[in-house]
Structures are given as C-alpha cells and as structure tokens.
Design an enzyme around this catalytic site. Structure first.
Site, PDB file in Angstrom:
ATOM      1  CG  ASP A   1      -1.865   1.181   1.300  1.00 42.04           C
ATOM      2  OD1 ASP A   1      -2.339   1.622   0.242  1.00 42.04           O
ATOM      3  OD2 ASP A   1      -2.123   1.694   2.411  1.00 42.04           O
ATOM      4  CB  SER A   2       0.185   4.815  -0.373  1.00 38.54           C
ATOM      5  OG  SER A   2      -0.938   4.836   0.498  1.00 38.54           O
TER       6      SER A   2
ATOM      7  CB  CYS B   1      -3.384   0.363  -2.358  1.00 35.76           C
ATOM      8  SG  CYS B   1      -3.543   2.087  -2.836  1.00 35.76           S
TER       9      CYS B   1
ATOM     10  CD  GLU C   1       0.428   6.547   5.959  1.00 38.50           C
ATOM     11  OE1 GLU C   1       1.656   6.546   6.152  1.00 38.50           O
ATOM     12  OE2 GLU C   1      -0.208   5.519   5.675  1.00 38.50           O
TER      13      GLU C   1
ATOM     14  CB  CYS D   1      -9.356   4.656   1.237  1.00 37.88           C
ATOM     15  SG  CYS D   1      -7.679   5.011   1.829  1.00 37.88           S
TER      16      CYS D   1
ATOM     17  CG  HIS E   1      -4.804   4.838   4.869  1.00 31.53           C
ATOM     18  ND1 HIS E   1      -4.382   4.396   3.638  1.00 31.53           N
ATOM     19  CD2 HIS E   1      -3.686   5.287   5.510  1.00 31.53           C
ATOM     20  CE1 HIS E   1      -3.070   4.580   3.533  1.00 31.53           C
ATOM     21  NE2 HIS E   1      -2.632   5.114   4.650  1.00 31.53           N
TER      22      HIS E   1
HETATM   23  N1  DGL Z   1      -4.808   3.154   1.159  1.00 36.97           N
HETATM   24  C1  DGL Z   1      -4.958   3.603  -0.166  1.00 36.97           C
HETATM   25  C2  DGL Z   1      -6.225   3.148  -0.847  1.00 36.97           C
HETATM   26  O1  DGL Z   1      -6.810   2.148  -0.460  1.00 36.97           O
HETATM   27  C3  DGL Z   1      -4.488   4.957  -0.586  1.00 36.97           C
HETATM   28  C4  DGL Z   1      -4.288   6.061   0.396  1.00 36.97           C
HETATM   29  C5  DGL Z   1      -3.442   7.155  -0.256  1.00 36.97           C
HETATM   30  O2  DGL Z   1      -2.207   6.977  -0.261  1.00 36.97           O
HETATM   31  O3  DGL Z   1      -3.980   8.102  -0.807  1.00 36.97           O
HETATM   32  O4  DGL Z   1      -6.640   3.742  -1.802  1.00 36.97           O
END
Ligand code: DGL
Length: 262
Positions: free
Chosen positions: A11-12, A74, A152, A184, A186
């Site tokens: 993931d990011s 992600c 984050e 997302c 996160h």
């Molecule tokens: N966790 C990521 C997703 O599911 C991206 C969050 C990001 O870096 O913008 O899209």
C-alpha cells in the site's frame, strides 16, 4: 506439498495493514512481506502513470524476494495499475476494490455512500463498478482529501478526524444512505469513529475479508499453501521508526520495519 514462498502485500502506507490483519486471520501459516510506500503517500493524489510506475517499483522489489502472489492492498493502486501489473509480471495478483456490490445487495433504502481517495473516487474503474453492480441504487461518491493522512500519523483520536468525517460523511447522511463503503484501506482504522457519525443503522463495509478469502482460494487452486510459516516482514520507503510506531498501535503488536529505497 507446501509452498514456502512469501506473499507480498503493499500500500502507499499503513492502510494496507487493515488488509494484512485479515490475511493473518485467514492464513496464519503463511509468511508475508509488507511494503508501505510512504515516500510517495498519498497515492490518492497521483496520476495514472505515476501510480503504474510506483506499483512497478514495489512489485520489482517483491518479485526479487520470490513472492508467490501479490496483494495490492490499496484501492487507488488497484483502480489505476492492476491491469498494467498483470501484463508486466507473471505472479498472480489480488486487488482491492470498493465493496459496491455488497453494499448494493445490503441497502434497504436503495441509497449507499462510498468514501475513497480523490483518485479512486474519480476513476473509471469505480464508475464501472457502480454501473455494473449498483443499478437502481443511488450512490453518493465522495473523494476525501487528508483522511488517509491522519491514519498515517496515528492521529485517529484527533479533532482533525472529527472535522474531516463531518465534512465527508455529511452528504451521505443527508441523502439517507444505509450503507457506507470504505473505499480506501486506511479507513477501516476509523470504522468506530465513522460508526459514531452515521449511527448504528448504517452498515459500514470494507473489502479486507473478501481479499483474504480470494487469496486463500487462489492459493488452494494452485496448491500453493504454506503449512510451516507465520512470519511477516515489514518494509517502508519512509521513516522506519515512525512506521513501526504507528503500525504497532494499528496491529496491536510490536512491529519493527526496515527502511528501503525503491
Ligand atoms: N490506502 C490507499 C487506498 O486504499 C491509498 C491512500 C493514499 O495513499 O492516498 O486507496
């Protein structure tokens, strides 16, 4: 027969850990390599070609580690780069997409909300999921800036979270949606907070369990399960100490990550 090669997950940032948690539950005997590409977070504000290049760099690293499968934990990266990755790499991929189908099946009021990154929200991939799976359902599609960043930083209980949730959930609440898709990875870490904002009658759906099930099915089909593993290694392109601190809170156990340059 046991295939001891690890599974790659990326993931990011720390969001992918919400997927890794589900993978750990369903596949406790597998080894995992988790990469947080924190040098480039947020992915949700990148272009399609940047996202393909970033995913490529991560997958080059993972394939050098001889992974047997890669989970793109992600939504943003999946929406913009999974077709490209499948062309470029021989390894099988499992992607993460917003659970529109499940939400459309569960809504009684024929109205659902989707919160995701600005890139996912604007993607033709999401538009296509909505067209295919949410016929006759009103979909309130909200791109959220900054929500991934509070996760984050590990600032889940901050005032900023409340302000952002008020802003992004407001239109969904006003439309009367009875299901919200967390588009997302996160956001599952904000699920309790989101629940408080929308109330107990609104279902909150993420894709973590479905991804773990899909991974299990692919490994079973190719007779590639591991019966002897259970370790996870964590890498970040960002600050390893910061990652380890936040990840330990989110995973509820001690995590020690290593810094890498991709
Ligand atoms: N966790 C990521 C997703 O599911 C991206 C969050 C990001 O870096 O913008 O899209």
């Amino acid at each position: 027969m046991s295939d001891k090669r690890p599974i790659g997950v990326f993931d990011s940032g720390v969001g992918g850990l919400s997927v890794l948690k589900e993978l750990h539950k369903l596949l406790p005997k597998e080894d995992f390599i988790f990469i947080a590409d924190q040098a480039h977070v947020p992915y949700g504000e990148k272009t399609s070609s940047q996202l393909c290049q970033l995913a490529r760099n991560v997958c080059d690293f993972l394939t050098k580690k001889d992974v047997k499968l890669i989970v793109v934990a992600c939504n943003t990266s999946t929406c913009y780069s999974i077709d490209y990755l499948r062309k470029e790499f021989k390894v099988p991929f499992v992607g993460t997409v917003p659970a529109i189908k499940t939400a459309a099946e569960k809504t009684m009021k024929k109205c659902i909300g989707v919160i995701s990154t600005p890139a996912t929200s604007a993607s033709s991939y999401l538009a296509d999921l909505i067209t295919r799976h949410a016929q006759g359902v009103k979909v309130i599609n909200i791109g959220c800036t900054g929500l991934e960043n509070v996760v984050e930083k590990g600032d889940i209980n901050s005032k900023e979270v409340e302000t952002l949730l008020n802003k992004y959930l407001g239109p969904i609440k006003r439309a009367g949606a009875d299901a919200i898709v967390l588009g997302c990875t996160h956001y599952p870490f904000l699920k309790t907070k989101i629940g408080k904002h929308v109330g107990p009658d609104v279902k909150i759906l993420d894709s973590g369990k479905a991804i773990a099930k899909r991974t299990l099915a692919l490994l079973e089909d190719s007779s590639s399960l591991n019966n002897h593993g259970g370790k996870s290694h964590y890498f970040t392109t960002g600050d390893d100490k910061d990652f380890s601190k936040v990840a330990s809170v989110l995973m509820e156990k001690k995590i020690t990550a290593q810094h890498i340059v991709l």
